[in-house]
Write a protein that holds these residues in place. Structure first.
Motif, mmCIF file in Angstrom:
data_model
loop_
_atom_site.group_PDB
_atom_site.id
_atom_site.type_symbol
_atom_site.label_atom_id
_atom_site.label_comp_id
_atom_site.label_asym_id
_atom_site.label_seq_id
_atom_site.Cartn_x
_atom_site.Cartn_y
_atom_site.Cartn_z
ATOM 1 N N GLU A 58 16.568 -77.669 -45.463
ATOM 2 C CA GLU A 58 16.369 -77.719 -46.905
ATOM 3 C C GLU A 58 16.086 -76.344 -47.510
ATOM 4 N N GLN A 59 15.860 -75.345 -46.695
ATOM 5 C CA GLN A 59 15.488 -74.022 -47.199
ATOM 6 C C GLN A 59 16.696 -73.078 -47.267
ATOM 7 N N GLU A 60 17.820 -73.616 -47.663
ATOM 8 C CA GLU A 60 19.041 -72.822 -47.764
ATOM 9 C C GLU A 60 18.957 -71.810 -48.905
ATOM 10 N N TRP A 61 18.669 -72.272 -50.108
ATOM 11 C CA TRP A 61 18.594 -71.374 -51.263
ATOM 12 C C TRP A 61 17.161 -70.904 -51.487
ATOM 13 N N TYR A 62 16.258 -71.853 -51.492
ATOM 14 C CA TYR A 62 14.835 -71.558 -51.653
ATOM 15 C C TYR A 62 14.209 -71.523 -50.271
ATOM 16 N N PRO A 63 13.748 -70.476 -49.765
ATOM 17 C CA PRO A 63 13.497 -69.154 -50.298
ATOM 18 C C PRO A 63 14.506 -68.102 -49.825
ATOM 19 N N PHE A 64 15.631 -68.538 -49.180
ATOM 20 C CA PHE A 64 16.527 -67.551 -48.571
ATOM 21 C C PHE A 64 17.054 -66.533 -49.575
ATOM 22 N N GLU A 65 17.316 -66.952 -50.805
ATOM 23 C CA GLU A 65 17.828 -66.019 -51.820
ATOM 24 C C GLU A 65 16.909 -64.810 -51.976
ATOM 25 N N VAL A 66 15.619 -65.047 -52.121
ATOM 26 C CA VAL A 66 14.698 -63.930 -52.365
ATOM 27 C C VAL A 66 14.425 -63.131 -51.091
ATOM 28 N N ILE A 67 14.488 -63.775 -49.950
ATOM 29 C CA ILE A 67 14.316 -63.050 -48.688
ATOM 30 C C ILE A 67 15.467 -62.068 -48.502
ATOM 31 N N GLU A 68 16.673 -62.530 -48.745
ATOM 32 C CA GLU A 68 17.847 -61.665 -48.612
ATOM 33 C C GLU A 68 17.768 -60.502 -49.606
ATOM 34 N N ARG A 69 17.344 -60.780 -50.813
ATOM 35 C CA ARG A 69 17.179 -59.700 -51.811
ATOM 36 C C ARG A 69 16.106 -58.712 -51.395
ATOM 37 N N GLY A 70 14.984 -59.223 -50.921
ATOM 38 C CA GLY A 70 13.903 -58.339 -50.494
ATOM 39 C C GLY A 70 14.289 -57.482 -49.305
ATOM 40 N N ALA A 71 15.171 -57.999 -48.454
ATOM 41 C CA ALA A 71 15.634 -57.255 -47.281
ATOM 42 C C ALA A 71 16.713 -56.240 -47.629
ATOM 43 N N SER A 72 17.255 -56.320 -48.835
ATOM 44 C CA SER A 72 18.403 -55.481 -49.180
ATOM 45 C C SER A 72 18.040 -54.032 -49.475
ATOM 46 N N GLN A 73 16.799 -53.771 -49.884
ATOM 47 C CA GLN A 73 16.399 -52.384 -50.136
ATOM 48 C C GLN A 73 14.885 -52.249 -50.174
ATOM 49 N N VAL A 74 14.430 -51.056 -49.824
ATOM 50 C CA VAL A 74 12.998 -50.753 -49.868
ATOM 51 C C VAL A 74 12.654 -50.351 -51.302
ATOM 52 N N ARG A 75 11.601 -50.951 -51.837
ATOM 53 C CA ARG A 75 11.118 -50.574 -53.161
ATOM 54 C C ARG A 75 9.770 -49.888 -52.998
ATOM 55 N N LEU A 76 9.621 -48.748 -53.646
ATOM 56 C CA LEU A 76 8.406 -47.949 -53.537
ATOM 57 C C LEU A 76 7.168 -48.800 -53.816
ATOM 58 N N GLY A 77 6.211 -48.743 -52.915
ATOM 59 C CA GLY A 77 4.982 -49.512 -53.057
ATOM 60 C C GLY A 77 5.084 -50.920 -52.499
ATOM 61 N N HIS A 78 6.274 -51.306 -52.072
ATOM 62 C CA HIS A 78 6.489 -52.660 -51.536
ATOM 63 C C HIS A 78 7.183 -52.599 -50.183
ATOM 64 N N GLU A 79 6.794 -51.628 -49.389
ATOM 65 C CA GLU A 79 7.394 -51.439 -48.080
ATOM 66 C C GLU A 79 7.108 -52.616 -47.149
ATOM 67 N N ARG A 80 5.887 -53.130 -47.202
ATOM 68 C CA ARG A 80 5.541 -54.284 -46.352
ATOM 69 C C ARG A 80 6.382 -55.496 -46.715
ATOM 70 N N GLU A 81 6.592 -55.709 -48.012
ATOM 71 C CA GLU A 81 7.407 -56.836 -48.445
ATOM 72 C C GLU A 81 8.838 -56.697 -47.922
ATOM 73 N N PHE A 82 9.375 -55.468 -47.938
ATOM 74 C CA PHE A 82 10.700 -55.217 -47.388
ATOM 75 C C PHE A 82 10.749 -55.625 -45.922
ATOM 76 N N VAL A 83 9.767 -55.189 -45.149
ATOM 77 C CA VAL A 83 9.748 -55.484 -43.719
ATOM 78 C C VAL A 83 9.596 -56.986 -43.489
ATOM 79 N N ILE A 84 8.733 -57.622 -44.236
ATOM 80 C CA ILE A 84 8.562 -59.076 -44.128
ATOM 81 C C ILE A 84 9.893 -59.765 -44.374
#
Length: 134
Positions: A58-84
């Motif tokens: 059931e988790q195809e879109w939610y939360p995979f969409e945001v995980i894939e986006r978060g993995a797509s690039q490092v944002r300054l101050g959110h390095e841990r979120e990128f790695v997660i």
């Protein structure tokens, strides 16, 4: 791009990904498309933590969409979120999820950013890619 073949093996140690704080999860959930339901993404990220990082069908879109986006690039101050997100994304690939990101190309494309991460975060990302066979 069509979905890619699953990674050869699951991420072995999702400990860092599972240690995400409520603030980090909320930040990741907010990466959704405008008009999408950030609250639902957050609820599914929390469920994913409870599930030990294993995605349910059931988790195809939610939360995979945001995980894939978060993995797509490092944002300054959110390095841990990128790695997660990278760790959870690799876990999803290992479970057979299709992704618009090619893991090998992504590792090459993000190499400079990954190298610039604090040592523990950099090592977690590189170890996860190696464990997944990339």
């Amino acid at each position: 791009m069509e979905g890619l073949a699953p990674a050869p093996s699951a991420v072995r140690s999702p400990t860092l990904a599972l240690s995400a704080s409520p603030t980090e999860l909320a930040w990741i959930a907010a990466l959704c498309d405008a008009g999408d339901d950030a609250r639902r993404h957050l609820q599914q990220l929390q469920a994913l933590q409870r599930q030990g990082g294993r995605f349910s069908d059931e988790q195809e879109w939610y939360p995979f969409e945001v995980i894939e986006r978060g993995a797509s690039q490092v944002r300054l101050g959110h390095e841990r979120e990128f790695v997660i997100c990278v760790l959870l994304w690799l876990q999803a690939l290992a479970q057979g999820r299709a992704s618009s990101l090619d893991p090998r190309l992504h590792l090459d494309d993000r190499a400079v950013e990954i190298e610039a991460l604090p040592d523990a975060l950099r090592d977690a990302v590189l170890d996860a890619f190696m464990a997944a066979g990339y």
